[in-house]
Structure formats: C-alpha cells, structure tokens
Design a protein around this motif. Structure first.
Motif: not given
Ligand code: ATP
Length: 237
Positions: A94-95, A97-99, A101-102, A113, A129-130, A132, A148
């Motif tokens: 996961m990127t 950002y995805q981490n 967000r998750f 956001n 940001r994008d 992995k 995080k």
C-alpha cells in the motif's frame, strides 16, 4: 485523579510458568513527558509494553490510561493509544497515502484527509505520498509509522526502539520529531531503547528494568552523578 498523569502502572506482574517476566513494576508517564524504559535483553520491556497495549493479559496489577482502568476501556484504549514499532512493518504493497487512510479509517479519525495532508508535511513524506511503503528506507518507514501513530492525536505514544535501524542523522531527525511531539502535544511517551546517548538526549526520566524489576529511576542527565559514576553506561553495565 491528577489530569497530568497519562499512564499509571501499579504492581504489574507477568508470569509464564517458572519465569517471572515482569515483577511488581510501578511507574507513571505524565503529560508532555518522555519516559525511557531501559534494560538488557529479556528484562521485560516488551512484555510491559504489550500489557499496556492490552495485547497481553497481566498476571496481576493495574494499568490506568488517563485515570481509567485499561480493563474497563479496552475499546477506547485501543482507539486512542498508539504503538509505533519499527519491527511492525507497514503493509508494503500500500502507498503511504493508502496506509494512512487505512489506519485513519480504523481509528475513525475526524477530517481524515486534512489530517493526512498535515502529517505528510510534518514528517516530510509528501514526495512519497504515492510510493508503496515496501520500497521505502527504514528511516522513511519510521516516519510513516510515526505519522500513522499520530493520526488520532493519541494521549499515550508507545515507542519500542523507534531508531534502532536508522543512521545517526536520521535517528537524530526522528528524535527531534518525537521530542517536538512530547513538548507540543497533549500526551506522554514511553520509549524503549538500548542507546544511552539517545536516552540522555530525549528522555525526561528513565526506568531501568532488570529481571522484570525496576532497579533505578531518575533523570538520565543527573542519575550518573547521583550514583558517583561518570556516565549512564557505567550505571547499567
Ligand atoms: P529485548 O531487549 O531482548 O527485546 P525485553 O526486555 O523486551 O528484551 P521481554 O521480551 O519482555 O524482554 O521478555 C522478558 C522475559 O520473559 C524473558 O526472559 C523472556 O524469555 C520471557 N518471555 C517472554 N514471553 C514469553 C512467553 N510467551 N513464554 C515464556 N517466557 C516468555
């Protein structure tokens, strides 16, 4: 209850058949304070942290977070307490950002956001940001772990050797960030380390654990003098 006491641990004990891993450990972490948990391999540091996290059941003793017993606030404690560990890798496919967000969705972070964008800037992660997480360096991954951990502005931050695999300059950057979080944030930090220089640099107070017991406690800058030795290392060897 004293509102500045973020974490209170009293007579904490963990026994595994013949082994007493943690033996009547009592201490507090106050607001805006970094407390260092030191001790040789096998001293009981991780066991202590895992009981505070609520993933390991104590054999005896009490843990309170902001004056409320951990046993009575498990859901709340898990939602508000964070643990940034360099050995707990982030989902690598996961990127960044995805981490964020998750985990933000799991923690139910308000205005997620906007919070993510702030943290990307705070930890100089915008250019990743994008990317992995799996391809990031250890230092970059530590910064993502910290971002995080701070998603929901936790009252208590538990850090298990956050700088263990970092080069000196990156470790220094991370220490400054964590010092900054302690000074300007609203919570307290419990930090395990084997690096005495680091402990003197960042911790307001240290607890030295050996065979599951606290042997020494005090200000890392003045403790050696109080015991008539020149350095922290000399105290702990
Ligand atoms: P390190 O610096 O090596 O990470 P630590 O201070 O974190 O060490 P712990 O992992 O808390 O030490 O271990 C404390 C003691 O409890 C050790 O003697 C360990 O062998 C023992 N121990 C930990 N978990 C278990 C278990 N599940 N069963 C039996 N003994 C255990």
């Amino acid at each position: 209850a004293d509102p500045d006491i973020i974490l209170s641990v009293r007579h904490l004990r963990k026994q595994y058949s013949a082994t007493v891993a943690v033996d009547s450990v009592s201490f507090e972490v106050r607001r805006n304070e970094i407390v260092g948990l030191l001790g040789p391999n096998g001293a009981g540091k991780t066991t202590t942290i895992n009981m505070i996290l609520g993933v390991l059941e104590p054999s005896a003793g009490e843990i309170e977070i902001e004056g409320i017993a951990l046993a009575k606030q498990r859901t709340r404690a898990l939602a508000r307490t964070n643990f940034a560990a360099v050995y707990a890798p982030l989902p690598g496919n996961m990127t960044v950002y995805q981490n964020l967000r998750f985990f933000g969705l799991i923690y139910d972070v308000a205005q997620l956001n906007a919070r993510i964008e702030t943290l990307l800037d705070q930890f100089e992660l915008r250019r990743f940001r994008d990317t992995k997480c799996g391809v990031l360096s250890s230092g970059e991954q530590t910064r993502v772990s910290l971002a995080k951990a701070l998603l929901n502005a936790p009252q208590l931050l538990l850090l298990d050797e956050p700088t263990a695999s970092l080069d000196p300059a990156t470790a220094q950057d991370i220490r400054r960030s964590i010092r900054d979080i302690a000074t300007h944030g609203n919570g307290g930090i419990l930090w395990t380390s084997h690096n005495m220089y680091e402990v003197q640099d960042v911790c307001d107070r240290v607890l030295f654990l050996s065979h599951g017991r606290i042997l020494l406690e005090g200000n890392p800058k003045t403790l050696p003098g109080e015991h008539g030795v020149a350095s922290l290392e000399e105290l702990f060897i």
